[in-house]
Design an enzyme around this catalytic site. Structure first.
Site, mmCIF file in Angstrom:
data_model
loop_
_atom_site.group_PDB
_atom_site.id
_atom_site.type_symbol
_atom_site.label_atom_id
_atom_site.label_comp_id
_atom_site.label_asym_id
_atom_site.label_seq_id
_atom_site.Cartn_x
_atom_site.Cartn_y
_atom_site.Cartn_z
ATOM 1 N N HIS A 17 0.713 -0.945 0.300
ATOM 2 C CA HIS A 17 0.036 -0.037 0.003
ATOM 3 C C HIS A 17 1.089 1.168 0.085
ATOM 4 O O HIS A 17 0.615 2.309 -0.679
ATOM 5 C CB HIS A 17 -0.794 0.074 1.205
ATOM 6 C CG HIS A 17 -2.065 -1.071 1.339
ATOM 7 N ND1 HIS A 17 -1.966 -1.962 2.367
ATOM 8 C CD2 HIS A 17 -2.954 -1.511 0.470
ATOM 9 C CE1 HIS A 17 -3.136 -2.654 2.184
ATOM 10 N NE2 HIS A 17 -3.449 -2.299 0.983
ATOM 11 N N LYS A 41 -17.511 -6.437 8.473
ATOM 12 C CA LYS A 41 -16.593 -7.191 8.612
ATOM 13 C C LYS A 41 -15.726 -7.085 10.046
ATOM 14 O O LYS A 41 -16.150 -5.888 10.748
ATOM 15 C CB LYS A 41 -15.520 -6.505 7.737
ATOM 16 C CG LYS A 41 -15.463 -7.225 6.053
ATOM 17 C CD LYS A 41 -14.105 -7.028 5.275
ATOM 18 C CE LYS A 41 -14.043 -7.484 4.056
ATOM 19 N NZ LYS A 41 -13.182 -6.912 3.310
ATOM 20 N N ARG A 90 -2.047 -6.073 -8.392
ATOM 21 C CA ARG A 90 -0.893 -6.809 -8.064
ATOM 22 C C ARG A 90 -0.636 -7.964 -9.203
ATOM 23 O O ARG A 90 0.641 -8.296 -9.720
ATOM 24 C CB ARG A 90 -0.804 -7.590 -6.687
ATOM 25 C CG ARG A 90 -0.777 -6.485 -5.391
ATOM 26 C CD ARG A 90 -1.200 -7.458 -4.386
ATOM 27 N NE ARG A 90 -2.649 -7.711 -4.328
ATOM 28 C CZ ARG A 90 -3.317 -8.212 -3.484
ATOM 29 N NH1 ARG A 90 -2.812 -8.355 -2.304
ATOM 30 N NH2 ARG A 90 -4.559 -8.389 -3.786
ATOM 31 N N SER A 129 -2.560 -7.962 2.721
ATOM 32 C CA SER A 129 -2.780 -7.746 4.341
ATOM 33 C C SER A 129 -3.515 -8.960 4.897
ATOM 34 O O SER A 129 -2.987 -9.393 6.082
ATOM 35 C CB SER A 129 -4.200 -6.892 4.650
ATOM 36 O OG SER A 129 -3.680 -5.508 4.105
#
Ligand code: PNS
Length: 161
Positions: A17, A41, A90, A129
């Site tokens: 990030h 979440k 990515r 993450s």
């Protein structure tokens, strides 16, 4: 003045990030990194903690602001008069998901919110993450994934659990 938002969960912010933040901050006059407050979440870090981490990690970048938002990104962007969202890619696996979100946001916002992608530097392409959290939960070495102060905060969380 060119302003952009970099939205994300940032639970926690990784070097991947930070790489996107640094590079986007060189492209835009102001970059607003905004943490999604997703009530559905259960994150490792609260929104306040995630904001604090991002502020600490970007304190040497004067044109980077850290904020948080709830609900739809298009509504937040409209409130703050932001028209470009930055996202990192990515791999091809990110692309399908990101393309769908970008197109949805463009359509839902009546073409007022566009998305620009930066490809993650190769050295961070493997990072996520979720994997950092898994490694930390087993006491593994995450020194190449997150800054030291973040690693310490993570290990403290997992020690308490
Ligand atoms: O770091 P993440 O979890 O990949 O970030 C995803 C994020 C926060 C960019 C995305 O889930 C988002 O913008 N959520 C807010 C709700 C929304 O606007 N959804 C887009 C319509 S599908």
């Amino acid at each position: 003045m060119k302003r952009a938002v970099y939205p994300g969960s940032f639970d926690p912010m990784t070097y991947g990030h930070l790489d996107i933040i640094r590079r986007a901050s060189q492209i835009f006059d102001v970059l607003i990194v905004s943490v999604l407050n997703n009530k559905e979440k259960t994150p490792l870090f609260s929104v306040e903690e995630r904001v604090k981490i991002l502020k600490e990690a970007t304190k040497d970048l004067p044109n980077v602001e850290v904020d948080s938002f709830s609900g739809l990104l298009i509504n937040y962007a409209a409130e703050r008069d932001l028209h470009i969202a930055v996202r990192g890619l990515r791999a091809i696996t990110d692309f399908e998901y990101e393309l769908q979100i970008a197109q949805t946001n463009r359509k839902l916002s009546d073409e007022k919110l566009d998305t620009m992608f930066l490809t993650t530097s190769l050295e961070y392409a493997y990072l996520s993450s979720s994997s950092v959290k898994e490694i930390a939960s087993f006491g593994g070495d995450i020194s190449q994934c997150v800054p030291d102060f973040v690693a310490e905060m993570m290990f403290k969380k997992y020690q308490k659990a």
